[in-house]
Design a protein around this motif. Sequence first.
Motif, PDB file in Angstrom:
ATOM      1  N   VAL A 240      14.670  18.011  -2.882  1.00 48.61           N
ATOM      2  CA  VAL A 240      14.197  18.476  -2.532  1.00 48.61           C
ATOM      3  C   VAL A 240      15.225  19.632  -2.138  1.00 48.61           C
ATOM      4  O   VAL A 240      16.197  20.516  -2.006  1.00 48.61           O
ATOM      5  N   GLU A 241      16.247  18.446  -1.071  1.00 51.91           N
ATOM      6  CA  GLU A 241      16.976  18.927  -0.081  1.00 51.91           C
ATOM      7  C   GLU A 241      18.710  19.012  -0.638  1.00 51.91           C
ATOM      8  O   GLU A 241      19.585  19.667  -0.490  1.00 51.91           O
ATOM      9  N   ARG A 242      18.825  18.412  -1.424  1.00 54.13           N
ATOM     10  CA  ARG A 242      19.355  17.578  -2.033  1.00 54.13           C
ATOM     11  C   ARG A 242      21.082  17.328  -1.366  1.00 54.13           C
ATOM     12  O   ARG A 242      21.631  18.248  -1.327  1.00 54.13           O
ATOM     13  N   LYS A 243      20.099  16.778  -0.720  1.00 53.84           N
ATOM     14  CA  LYS A 243      21.606  15.237   0.036  1.00 53.84           C
ATOM     15  C   LYS A 243      20.684  13.790  -0.314  1.00 53.84           C
ATOM     16  O   LYS A 243      19.446  13.626  -0.092  1.00 53.84           O
ATOM     17  N   VAL A 244      21.791  13.495   0.873  1.00 52.21           N
ATOM     18  CA  VAL A 244      21.462  11.508   0.582  1.00 52.21           C
ATOM     19  C   VAL A 244      20.450  11.267   2.326  1.00 52.21           C
ATOM     20  O   VAL A 244      21.050  12.639   3.018  1.00 52.21           O
ATOM     21  N   ILE A 245      19.851  10.879   1.755  1.00 51.40           N
ATOM     22  CA  ILE A 245      18.799  10.281   3.282  1.00 51.40           C
ATOM     23  C   ILE A 245      19.185   8.889   3.700  1.00 51.40           C
ATOM     24  O   ILE A 245      19.138   8.199   2.547  1.00 51.40           O
ATOM     25  N   LYS A 246      18.904   8.235   4.806  1.00 54.49           N
ATOM     26  CA  LYS A 246      18.841   7.138   5.096  1.00 54.49           C
ATOM     27  C   LYS A 246      18.087   6.887   5.617  1.00 54.49           C
ATOM     28  O   LYS A 246      17.592   8.229   6.885  1.00 54.49           O
TER      29      LYS A 246
ATOM     30  N   CYS B 225       0.861  -1.562  -0.315  1.00 52.44           N
ATOM     31  CA  CYS B 225       0.042   0.622  -0.043  1.00 52.44           C
ATOM     32  C   CYS B 225       0.911   1.047  -0.017  1.00 52.44           C
ATOM     33  O   CYS B 225       0.478   2.517  -0.652  1.00 52.44           O
ATOM     34  N   ARG B 226       1.732   1.347   0.780  1.00 48.77           N
ATOM     35  CA  ARG B 226       3.049   2.359   0.802  1.00 48.77           C
ATOM     36  C   ARG B 226       2.646   3.436   1.512  1.00 48.77           C
ATOM     37  O   ARG B 226       2.994   4.397   1.140  1.00 48.77           O
ATOM     38  N   GLN B 227       1.754   2.917   2.417  1.00 44.44           N
ATOM     39  CA  GLN B 227       1.968   4.315   3.430  1.00 44.44           C
ATOM     40  C   GLN B 227       3.074   4.362   4.565  1.00 44.44           C
ATOM     41  O   GLN B 227       2.757   5.316   4.683  1.00 44.44           O
ATOM     42  N   CYS B 228       3.815   3.131   4.363  1.00 40.59           N
ATOM     43  CA  CYS B 228       4.711   3.616   5.128  1.00 40.59           C
ATOM     44  C   CYS B 228       5.481   4.310   4.344  1.00 40.59           C
ATOM     45  O   CYS B 228       6.222   5.093   5.459  1.00 40.59           O
ATOM     46  N   GLU B 229       5.784   4.596   3.211  1.00 38.77           N
ATOM     47  CA  GLU B 229       6.256   5.675   3.076  1.00 38.77           C
ATOM     48  C   GLU B 229       5.598   6.799   2.723  1.00 38.77           C
ATOM     49  O   GLU B 229       6.650   7.915   3.282  1.00 38.77           O
ATOM     50  N   LEU B 230       4.742   7.309   2.838  1.00 40.85           N
ATOM     51  CA  LEU B 230       3.972   8.306   3.051  1.00 40.85           C
ATOM     52  C   LEU B 230       4.245   8.958   3.944  1.00 40.85           C
ATOM     53  O   LEU B 230       4.288   9.779   4.680  1.00 40.85           O
ATOM     54  N   VAL B 231       3.949   8.251   5.489  1.00 37.82           N
ATOM     55  CA  VAL B 231       4.045   8.584   7.140  1.00 37.82           C
ATOM     56  C   VAL B 231       5.434   8.620   7.080  1.00 37.82           C
ATOM     57  O   VAL B 231       5.653   9.621   7.814  1.00 37.82           O
ATOM     58  N   CYS B 232       6.517   7.943   6.442  1.00 38.64           N
ATOM     59  CA  CYS B 232       7.449   8.924   6.371  1.00 38.64           C
ATOM     60  C   CYS B 232       8.501   9.485   5.773  1.00 38.64           C
ATOM     61  O   CYS B 232       8.790  10.704   6.683  1.00 38.64           O
ATOM     62  N   SER B 233       7.753  10.017   4.833  1.00 37.36           N
ATOM     63  CA  SER B 233       8.310  11.637   4.295  1.00 37.36           C
ATOM     64  C   SER B 233       7.620  12.739   4.955  1.00 37.36           C
ATOM     65  O   SER B 233       7.851  13.642   5.637  1.00 37.36           O
ATOM     66  N   VAL B 234       6.486  12.412   5.962  1.00 39.47           N
ATOM     67  CA  VAL B 234       5.980  13.284   6.691  1.00 39.47           C
ATOM     68  C   VAL B 234       6.716  13.586   8.042  1.00 39.47           C
ATOM     69  O   VAL B 234       5.798  14.519   8.937  1.00 39.47           O
ATOM     70  N   LYS B 235       6.625  12.758   8.747  1.00 39.11           N
ATOM     71  CA  LYS B 235       7.646  12.258  10.088  1.00 39.11           C
ATOM     72  C   LYS B 235       8.498  13.569   9.885  1.00 39.11           C
ATOM     73  O   LYS B 235       9.231  13.918  10.469  1.00 39.11           O
ATOM     74  N   ASN B 236       9.342  13.117   8.696  1.00 42.34           N
ATOM     75  CA  ASN B 236      10.953  13.554   8.355  1.00 42.34           C
ATOM     76  C   ASN B 236      11.007  14.915   7.917  1.00 42.34           C
ATOM     77  O   ASN B 236      11.469  15.611   7.638  1.00 42.34           O
ATOM     78  N   THR B 237       9.342  15.323   6.778  1.00 41.64           N
ATOM     79  CA  THR B 237      10.118  16.179   6.237  1.00 41.64           C
ATOM     80  C   THR B 237       8.293  17.311   6.068  1.00 41.64           C
ATOM     81  O   THR B 237       8.563  18.740   5.643  1.00 41.64           O
ATOM     82  N   GLY B 238       7.486  17.077   6.614  1.00 47.53           N
ATOM     83  CA  GLY B 238       7.390  17.485   6.577  1.00 47.53           C
ATOM     84  C   GLY B 238       5.654  17.712   6.050  1.00 47.53           C
ATOM     85  O   GLY B 238       4.930  18.109   5.756  1.00 47.53           O
ATOM     86  N   ARG B 239       5.924  17.337   4.795  1.00 50.51           N
ATOM     87  CA  ARG B 239       5.225  17.249   4.060  1.00 50.51           C
ATOM     88  C   ARG B 239       5.088  14.954   3.090  1.00 50.51           C
ATOM     89  O   ARG B 239       5.940  14.433   3.318  1.00 50.51           O
ATOM     90  N   SER B 240       3.870  15.630   2.904  1.00 49.04           N
ATOM     91  CA  SER B 240       3.328  13.684   1.816  1.00 49.04           C
ATOM     92  C   SER B 240       4.248  13.873   0.772  1.00 49.04           C
ATOM     93  O   SER B 240       3.205  14.424  -0.012  1.00 49.04           O
ATOM     94  N   ASN B 241       5.128  13.366   0.636  1.00 48.99           N
ATOM     95  CA  ASN B 241       6.116  13.180  -0.660  1.00 48.99           C
ATOM     96  C   ASN B 241       6.732  11.964  -0.308  1.00 48.99           C
ATOM     97  O   ASN B 241       8.214  12.115  -0.010  1.00 48.99           O
TER      98      ASN B 241
END
Length: 112
Positions: free
Chosen positions: A106-112, A15-31
């Motif tokens: 967006v931030e132009r940096k590596v993420i993990k 369902c990929r909801q984990c991707e949405l939640v992770c992006s919101v948690k780490n960036t404040g945006r649903s991306n």
Amino acid sequence: MPKVIIVDHEKCTGCRQCELVCSVKNTGRSNPSRSRVSVVKWEGEGFYLPMLCQQCQTPVCMAVCPKDAISRDEDLGRVTVDYDLCIGCEMCVAACPFGGMGIDIVERKVIK
């Protein structure tokens, strides 16, 4: 107590909801493209696997970093990126065999 994400791939429906939640948690945006989790799909088999940093004992990403911006905290058992040292060369992204490193476009940096 360190925060740990445990993935039970047998329960993943893709369902990929984990991707949405992770992006919101780490960036404040649903991306989902800015998520630290990515779901790999094998549609033909109906198999989905959420991938994230595996906190390797001997991280390949750390070995290839030309600025020593990636380190392993033995006390917490996790691999971290020092963004003050990171030059954004993306060698760690290419080296990670699990896809645990990514690029925040967006931030132009590596993420993990």
